[in-house]
Design an enzyme around this catalytic site. Sequence first.
Site, PDB file in Angstrom:
ATOM      1  N   ASP A 221       2.595   5.507  -6.882  1.00 46.80           N
ATOM      2  CA  ASP A 221       3.867   5.404  -6.166  1.00 46.80           C
ATOM      3  C   ASP A 221       5.077   5.281  -7.075  1.00 46.80           C
ATOM      4  O   ASP A 221       6.206   5.370  -6.611  1.00 46.80           O
ATOM      5  CB  ASP A 221       3.838   4.190  -5.222  1.00 46.80           C
ATOM      6  CG  ASP A 221       2.902   4.422  -4.066  1.00 46.80           C
ATOM      7  OD1 ASP A 221       2.856   5.557  -3.583  1.00 46.80           O
ATOM      8  OD2 ASP A 221       2.208   3.480  -3.667  1.00 46.80           O
TER       9      ASP A 221
ATOM     10  N   HIS B 152       0.872  -1.187   0.000  1.00 45.39           N
ATOM     11  CA  HIS B 152       0.000   0.000   0.000  1.00 45.39           C
ATOM     12  C   HIS B 152       0.906   1.233   0.000  1.00 45.39           C
ATOM     13  O   HIS B 152       1.698   1.409  -0.921  1.00 45.39           O
ATOM     14  CB  HIS B 152      -0.915  -0.112   1.231  1.00 45.39           C
ATOM     15  CG  HIS B 152      -2.052   0.850   1.297  1.00 45.39           C
ATOM     16  ND1 HIS B 152      -2.436   1.657   0.255  1.00 45.39           N
ATOM     17  CD2 HIS B 152      -2.925   1.143   2.313  1.00 45.39           C
ATOM     18  CE1 HIS B 152      -3.485   2.390   0.626  1.00 45.39           C
ATOM     19  NE2 HIS B 152      -3.795   2.102   1.872  1.00 45.39           N
TER      20      HIS B 152
ATOM     21  N   HIS C 183      -2.495  -2.307  -9.669  1.00 46.71           N
ATOM     22  CA  HIS C 183      -3.431  -1.710  -8.728  1.00 46.71           C
ATOM     23  C   HIS C 183      -4.684  -2.569  -8.685  1.00 46.71           C
ATOM     24  O   HIS C 183      -5.093  -3.115  -9.704  1.00 46.71           O
ATOM     25  CB  HIS C 183      -3.797  -0.283  -9.184  1.00 46.71           C
ATOM     26  CG  HIS C 183      -4.360   0.540  -8.081  1.00 46.71           C
ATOM     27  ND1 HIS C 183      -5.678   0.477  -7.727  1.00 46.71           N
ATOM     28  CD2 HIS C 183      -3.772   1.414  -7.234  1.00 46.71           C
ATOM     29  CE1 HIS C 183      -5.870   1.294  -6.710  1.00 46.71           C
ATOM     30  NE2 HIS C 183      -4.738   1.869  -6.393  1.00 46.71           N
TER      31      HIS C 183
HETATM   32  N1  CMC Z   1       4.639  -6.948 -10.405  1.00 44.06           N
HETATM   33  C1  CMC Z   1       4.526  -8.152 -11.012  1.00 44.06           C
HETATM   34  N2  CMC Z   1       3.377  -8.833 -11.091  1.00 44.06           N
HETATM   35  C2  CMC Z   1       2.304  -8.280 -10.534  1.00 44.06           C
HETATM   36  C3  CMC Z   1       2.332  -7.037  -9.890  1.00 44.06           C
HETATM   37  C4  CMC Z   1       3.556  -6.368  -9.842  1.00 44.06           C
HETATM   38  N3  CMC Z   1       3.664  -5.188  -9.263  1.00 44.06           N
HETATM   39  N4  CMC Z   1       1.097  -6.735  -9.420  1.00 44.06           N
HETATM   40  C5  CMC Z   1       0.315  -7.770  -9.759  1.00 44.06           C
HETATM   41  N5  CMC Z   1       1.040  -8.707 -10.438  1.00 44.06           N
HETATM   42  C6  CMC Z   1       0.537  -9.942 -11.032  1.00 44.06           C
HETATM   43  C7  CMC Z   1       0.322 -11.016  -9.981  1.00 44.06           C
HETATM   44  O1  CMC Z   1       1.450 -11.824  -9.812  1.00 44.06           O
HETATM   45  C8  CMC Z   1      -0.850 -11.753 -10.562  1.00 44.06           C
HETATM   46  O2  CMC Z   1      -0.351 -12.566 -11.621  1.00 44.06           O
HETATM   47  P1  CMC Z   1      -0.942 -14.056 -11.817  1.00 44.06           P
HETATM   48  O3  CMC Z   1      -2.344 -13.846 -12.278  1.00 44.06           O
HETATM   49  O4  CMC Z   1      -0.049 -14.668 -12.829  1.00 44.06           O
HETATM   50  O5  CMC Z   1      -0.858 -14.733 -10.477  1.00 44.06           O
HETATM   51  C9  CMC Z   1      -1.685 -10.678 -11.239  1.00 44.06           C
HETATM   52  O6  CMC Z   1      -0.745  -9.649 -11.591  1.00 44.06           O
HETATM   53  C10 CMC Z   1      -2.777 -10.090 -10.337  1.00 44.06           C
HETATM   54  O7  CMC Z   1      -2.174  -9.697  -9.109  1.00 44.06           O
HETATM   55  P2  CMC Z   1      -2.942  -9.631  -7.724  1.00 44.06           P
HETATM   56  O8  CMC Z   1      -1.938  -9.714  -6.640  1.00 44.06           O
HETATM   57  O9  CMC Z   1      -4.072 -10.626  -7.737  1.00 44.06           O
HETATM   58  O10 CMC Z   1      -3.565  -8.177  -7.805  1.00 44.06           O
HETATM   59  P3  CMC Z   1      -4.170  -7.369  -6.596  1.00 44.06           P
HETATM   60  O11 CMC Z   1      -5.248  -6.540  -7.168  1.00 44.06           O
HETATM   61  O12 CMC Z   1      -4.533  -8.283  -5.461  1.00 44.06           O
HETATM   62  O13 CMC Z   1      -2.941  -6.500  -6.104  1.00 44.06           O
HETATM   63  C11 CMC Z   1      -1.426  -4.710  -5.785  1.00 44.06           C
HETATM   64  C12 CMC Z   1      -2.803  -5.130  -6.309  1.00 44.06           C
HETATM   65  C13 CMC Z   1      -1.301  -3.188  -5.830  1.00 44.06           C
HETATM   66  C14 CMC Z   1      -1.277  -5.167  -4.309  1.00 44.06           C
HETATM   67  C15 CMC Z   1      -0.334  -5.381  -6.659  1.00 44.06           C
HETATM   68  O14 CMC Z   1      -0.478  -4.964  -8.007  1.00 44.06           O
HETATM   69  C16 CMC Z   1       1.088  -5.100  -6.147  1.00 44.06           C
HETATM   70  O15 CMC Z   1       1.577  -5.848  -5.300  1.00 44.06           O
HETATM   71  N6  CMC Z   1       1.762  -4.039  -6.702  1.00 44.06           N
HETATM   72  C17 CMC Z   1       3.077  -3.667  -6.217  1.00 44.06           C
HETATM   73  C18 CMC Z   1       2.939  -2.832  -4.947  1.00 44.06           C
HETATM   74  C19 CMC Z   1       2.443  -1.427  -5.236  1.00 44.06           C
HETATM   75  O16 CMC Z   1       2.946  -0.760  -6.134  1.00 44.06           O
HETATM   76  N7  CMC Z   1       1.485  -0.985  -4.417  1.00 44.06           N
HETATM   77  C20 CMC Z   1       0.952   0.398  -4.490  1.00 44.06           C
HETATM   78  C21 CMC Z   1      -0.473   0.441  -4.915  1.00 44.06           C
HETATM   79  S1  CMC Z   1      -0.998   2.071  -5.401  1.00 44.06           S
HETATM   80  C22 CMC Z   1      -0.909   3.029  -3.986  1.00 44.06           C
HETATM   81  C23 CMC Z   1      -1.824   2.553  -2.931  1.00 44.06           C
HETATM   82  O17 CMC Z   1      -3.058   2.542  -3.116  1.00 44.06           O
HETATM   83  O18 CMC Z   1      -1.331   2.257  -1.861  1.00 44.06           O
END
Ligand code: CMC
Length: 429
Positions: free
Chosen positions: A363, A268, A307
């Site tokens: 971010d 986050h 996201h």
């Molecule tokens: N790098 C590589 N792969 C990713 C990433 C990433 N940053 N984010 C998602 N994926 C992949 C993930 O491995 C999954 O692939 P698969 O379907 O093959 O298993 C797919 O994309 C869907 O991911 P998810 O984890 O189910 O997606 P989510 O909606 O639960 O997670 C998130 C959203 C923001 C937690 C995630 O994208 C992430 O970890 N991003 C990196 C951390 C980040 O930048 N966070 C800041 C968010 S914006 C500011 C805020 O609101 O705080």
Amino acid sequence: MADNSITITDNRTGKTYQIPVENGAINAMALRGIKVDDTDFGLMSYDPGYKNTASTKSTITFIDGEKGILRYRGYPIDQLAKSASFLETAYLILFGELPNQKELEQWEYDINHHTIVHKNIEKFVSGFRYDAHPMGMFVSTLGALSTFYPEAKKVHDPENRALQIKRLISKTITVAAFIYRHSKGMHYIYPRNDLGYAANFLNMMFRMTEDQAMPDPVLVRAMDVLFTLHADHEQNCSTTAMRVIGSSEADPYVAAAGAAAALYGPLHGGANEQVLRMLREIGSVKAIPEYVKRVKSGEIRLMGFGHRVYKNYDPRAKIIKEIADQVFEVVGKNPLIDVAIELERIALEDDYFVSRKLYPNVDFYSGIIYQAMGLPVDIFPVLFAIGRMPGWLSQWQENVSDNEQKIARPRQLYLGSDERQFVPVAKRG
Ligand code: CMC
């Protein structure tokens, strides 16, 4: 005209149920009536991470993640970032309408005149070890503020709420600056009533001597816009924490401390810090392909990408990219920007990221600006928290004023042991 309802057939019993659809949702409690027999508890929905559960009705922030739209109270984020100040935006988020000139002046005056913290807060901050993480200090100090304002417990008194809201928005910058200066071993600088919100903050952060010039107006404006871009983001992890804690009628200081704790995590608000660490680790443009390979193999995540809601370019990231150039003109270019731009280019062309709709989020570029401004990496999440404070407070206020809300208390699907008999330790083998 189409009937605004759905019909569910329970194949276990053959019975059908008609459930009204309101605002694109069904009431989860309507599922409870779907039972196999009279002893059945009734149907629930299972939704880890609340991916498809609306926990509230809200009139504050609208996001269309597919189209990359973000609006506060109906106003597009790019218009607010371009033309409104952070405090003007905070007023909008909290009160629903943009302030007129008089209202804005009063609001700015009020926020300016609550920035002082009790002397004991200085002592409290000074009690942390020199290398304490700023976000750990920030979470604790927000919680500690609760003990100075016991009347904040009257959460159903609108006047009392308004006072605590002003205090929290005001004192947040003072607390954040004290934390920064403590970690640097520098004396505290007190707030000034003649400065705007972002200027006051930067002055408290960076002033070394009495005769030092005021912070550069370009940097002040950049800080202000960055706060605006973070001001609210509907039901994200930290805001949900704020609402959940507030639903037990805990005071807004401890609720904000809980929200800040949720923000601290690297998935986050902690992500901006992680982006900088990642860019440093990559180090150069030529090391990017190897890094991307590790991301695609699932070994690591590309921080600042992806996201839960945006499945298109995060509109905030676009604006941040623009202000980066203005900041670099004043302080010089951050060399990590070249790595970031190339990383973004490669990722946006790669099928792994394209097929998963992974775009840069807020971010990805914010940390590069903060670092160029001379801010240390581990204070980045605190800057996010300053910006998000009006959003947390507005969402908290909406929650405690909403007659449909109750103490947050989800259900579970219990899959553990059935009843069994206690065995004394000597007989357990
Ligand atoms: N790098 C590589 N792969 C990713 C990433 C990433 N940053 N984010 C998602 N994926 C992949 C993930 O491995 C999954 O692939 P698969 O379907 O093959 O298993 C797919 O994309 C869907 O991911 P998810 O984890 O189910 O997606 P989510 O909606 O639960 O997670 C998130 C959203 C923001 C937690 C995630 O994208 C992430 O970890 N991003 C990196 C951390 C980040 O930048 N966070 C800041 C968010 S914006 C500011 C805020 O609101 O705080």
